[in-house]
Motif scaffolding. Structure first.
Motif, short mmCIF file in Angstrom:
data_model
loop_
_atom_site.label_atom_id
_atom_site.label_comp_id
_atom_site.label_asym_id
_atom_site.label_seq_id
_atom_site.Cartn_x
_atom_site.Cartn_y
_atom_site.Cartn_z
N SER A 24 0.83 -1.22 0.00
CA SER A 24 0.00 0.00 0.00
C SER A 24 0.86 1.26 0.00
CB SER A 24 -0.94 0.00 1.21
OG SER A 24 -0.21 0.05 2.42
N THR A 25 2.02 1.21 0.67
CA THR A 25 2.92 2.36 0.65
C THR A 25 3.46 2.58 -0.76
OG1 THR A 25 3.58 2.04 2.95
CG2 THR A 25 5.08 3.29 1.56
N VAL A 26 3.81 1.50 -1.46
CA VAL A 26 4.26 1.62 -2.84
C VAL A 26 3.15 2.25 -3.69
CG1 VAL A 26 5.06 0.39 -4.90
CG2 VAL A 26 5.80 -0.35 -2.62
N SER A 27 1.90 1.81 -3.47
CA SER A 27 0.77 2.36 -4.22
C SER A 27 0.62 3.86 -3.99
CB SER A 27 -0.51 1.64 -3.81
OG SER A 27 -1.64 2.20 -4.47
N HIS A 28 0.79 4.29 -2.74
CA HIS A 28 0.69 5.72 -2.43
C HIS A 28 1.76 6.52 -3.16
CE1 HIS A 28 -2.60 5.71 0.30
NE2 HIS A 28 -2.02 4.96 1.20
N VAL A 29 2.98 5.97 -3.23
CA VAL A 29 4.07 6.67 -3.91
C VAL A 29 3.80 6.74 -5.41
CG1 VAL A 29 6.52 6.57 -4.52
CG2 VAL A 29 5.80 6.09 -2.17
N VAL A 30 3.40 5.62 -6.01
CA VAL A 30 3.17 5.55 -7.45
C VAL A 30 2.02 6.47 -7.87
CG1 VAL A 30 2.38 4.05 -9.32
CG2 VAL A 30 4.14 3.25 -7.73
N ASN A 31 0.95 6.48 -7.06
CA ASN A 31 -0.25 7.24 -7.43
C ASN A 31 -0.29 8.63 -6.83
OD1 ASN A 31 -1.63 5.14 -8.98
ND2 ASN A 31 -1.81 4.07 -7.02
N ARG A 32 0.78 8.99 -6.09
CA ARG A 32 0.86 10.31 -5.45
C ARG A 32 -0.35 10.57 -4.56
NH1 ARG A 32 2.95 11.16 -10.70
NH2 ARG A 32 5.11 11.90 -10.70
N ALA A 90 3.80 24.37 -20.17
CA ALA A 90 2.69 23.48 -19.81
C ALA A 90 3.06 22.02 -20.05
CB ALA A 90 1.45 23.87 -20.61
N GLU A 91 3.63 21.76 -21.21
CA GLU A 91 3.96 20.37 -21.57
C GLU A 91 5.01 19.79 -20.63
OE1 GLU A 91 4.85 18.04 -25.69
OE2 GLU A 91 6.09 19.79 -25.28
N GLU A 92 6.03 20.57 -20.33
CA GLU A 92 7.10 20.05 -19.49
C GLU A 92 6.61 19.73 -18.08
OE1 GLU A 92 10.53 22.58 -19.63
OE2 GLU A 92 10.92 22.14 -21.75
N TYR A 93 5.80 20.62 -17.49
CA TYR A 93 5.33 20.33 -16.13
C TYR A 93 4.35 19.14 -16.15
CZ TYR A 93 3.76 20.77 -11.37
OH TYR A 93 3.47 20.50 -10.04
N ALA A 94 3.48 19.07 -17.16
CA ALA A 94 2.56 17.94 -17.25
C ALA A 94 3.33 16.63 -17.34
CB ALA A 94 1.64 18.11 -18.47
N TRP A 95 4.36 16.62 -18.17
CA TRP A 95 5.16 15.39 -18.35
C TRP A 95 5.85 15.00 -17.05
CZ3 TRP A 95 5.34 11.85 -22.07
CH2 TRP A 95 6.41 10.95 -22.08
N GLU A 96 6.38 15.97 -16.33
CA GLU A 96 7.03 15.69 -15.04
C GLU A 96 6.07 15.03 -14.07
OE1 GLU A 96 8.52 19.40 -13.62
OE2 GLU A 96 9.82 19.70 -15.36
N GLN A 97 4.79 15.37 -14.17
CA GLN A 97 3.79 14.83 -13.26
C GLN A 97 3.08 13.59 -13.81
OE1 GLN A 97 3.71 16.18 -10.19
NE2 GLN A 97 5.37 17.45 -11.01
N GLY A 98 3.56 13.08 -14.93
CA GLY A 98 2.96 11.88 -15.49
C GLY A 98 1.70 12.11 -16.29
N TYR A 99 1.51 13.33 -16.80
CA TYR A 99 0.35 13.67 -17.61
C TYR A 99 0.77 13.96 -19.05
CZ TYR A 99 -3.11 14.10 -13.86
OH TYR A 99 -3.99 13.83 -12.83
#
Length: 348
Positions: A24-32, A90-99
């Motif tokens: 569950s801790t891994v899940s929290h890290v992966v999914n922020r 916009a693109e760079e910050y989105a990419w950094e956040q996995g979007y």
């Protein structure tokens, strides 16, 4: 002959075992999600990197009811020589956040604009940005307001009051004027864009504020309107600099007008900046820093606005609250086109 088995893909459980934490801790890290101590998160991310773990994006997005995509509709930014930095930020910050950012440039076609918004909604983007090339009021399509949304480099002028990320245009006008005031100039002209252009109105207001704060009365005959083109700056400056009592500093509506003003000064036999100082606005790539002398100018925070817009949008998605707008300051870029006046300064 026995077939070679493909190695099993690492799972969250494998990451947890290696990092010494629960699944569950891994899940929290992966999914922020959740609040994980920094040291624990570092161990989990190191384990993810070592094992080459990659989350199942489709399953995760279905579980979170998210597509991890953001729609970005623009009027003409993709073809702009400088406002395109909004897209980069916009693109760079989105990419950094996995979007991922899904971009549609409508070329200022209202019918295409509405269709683009509906197409992005059909693709279930999580939120939407509407970015304008020139700072102005926009009446956004109704579909924009049906999602968490923000305007960028624009403000809402229609019925849909979408929050906005905007530049501090009046403050930018103050910066441009202060650049020559601090150098000692008091005979200062303002060569702006069109009289009814919103950006010009704000920049002129800032220009006047800076002069007032310095105790300088503006010379009304030196506050002129152009059209943001090189030829406009050239014509206005050529006329001004031919006067017997001429200004010693020109604050221009954009970098292209400033280039025209520099050309006019040289044609008049004047040196820049020794005889006349010139300030631009935009910090246009491959222009402001390429001419001689390098142009002192105000940099519009296009990149920062794009980045902040995505940041605020993702914050809203995470919190469930409405997105919040912001004003982003411009900055003065000092180069070689400003120097102290060569003669004592009196009023115009």
């Amino acid at each position: 002959m026995r077939q070679q088995q493909t190695p099993a893909k690492p799972t969250m459980r494998d990451v947890g075992l290696l990092a010494g934490v629960s699944q569950s801790t891994v899940s929290h890290v992966v999914n922020r999600t959740g609040r994980i101590p920094e040291e624990t998160e570092k161990r989990v991310r190191a384990a993810i990197e070592e094992l080459g773990y990659r989350p199942n994006e489709t399953a995760r997005n279905l579980r979170l009811s998210r597509s991890r995509t953001i729609g970005l509709v623009t009027d003409a930014i993709a073809s702009s020589p400088f406002a395109g930095r909004v897209l980069r930020g916009a693109e760079e910050y989105a990419w950094e956040q996995g979007y991922l950012l899904l971009l549609v440039d409508t070329k200022e076609d209202p019918s295409l604009e509405s269709a683009a918004v509906e197409m992005l909604r059909a693709r279930q983007v999580d939120g939407m940005l509407y970015a304008a090339m020139a700072w102005r009021g926009v009446d956004v399509p109704a579909g924009v307001a049906k999602l968490p949304s923000l305007l960028v480099n624009a403000w809402p002028s229609g019925v849909h009051k979408v929050p906005a990320i905007v530049p501090e245009e009046a403050a930018g006008g103050r910066l441009a004027a202060q650049a020559v005031i601090e150098a000692g100039h008091r005979r200062i002209a303002f060569l702006g864009g069109m009289a009814d252009d919103p950006a010009r109105i704000e920049r002129e207001a800032g220009f006047r504020e800076a002069l007032s704060e310095a105790g300088i009365a503006p010379c009304e005959k030196w506050i002129l309107s152009g059209d943001y083109r090189i030829g406009s700056g050239h014509a206005l400056a050529h006329a001004l600099l031919g006067e017997a009592e001429r200004p010693t500093a020109l604050v221009c509506g954009n970098d292209r007008m400033a280039v025209g003003a520099i050309t006019a000064a040289l044609e008049r036999g004047l040196r820049v900046p020794q005889d006349v100082s010139i300030v631009g606005y935009d910090d246009q790539e491959d222009l402001a820093d390429q001419i001689s002398p390098g142009l002192t100018t105000v940099s519009i925070p296009h990149y920062e606005m794009g980045r902040i817009a995505v940041m605020h949008l993702l914050d809203a998605l995470a919190s469930g609250l409405a997105p919040v707008g912001a004003s982003v300051p411009s900055s003065l870029v000092r180069r070689g086109s400003v120097a102290p006046p060569s003669a004592p300064q009196g009023p115009c």
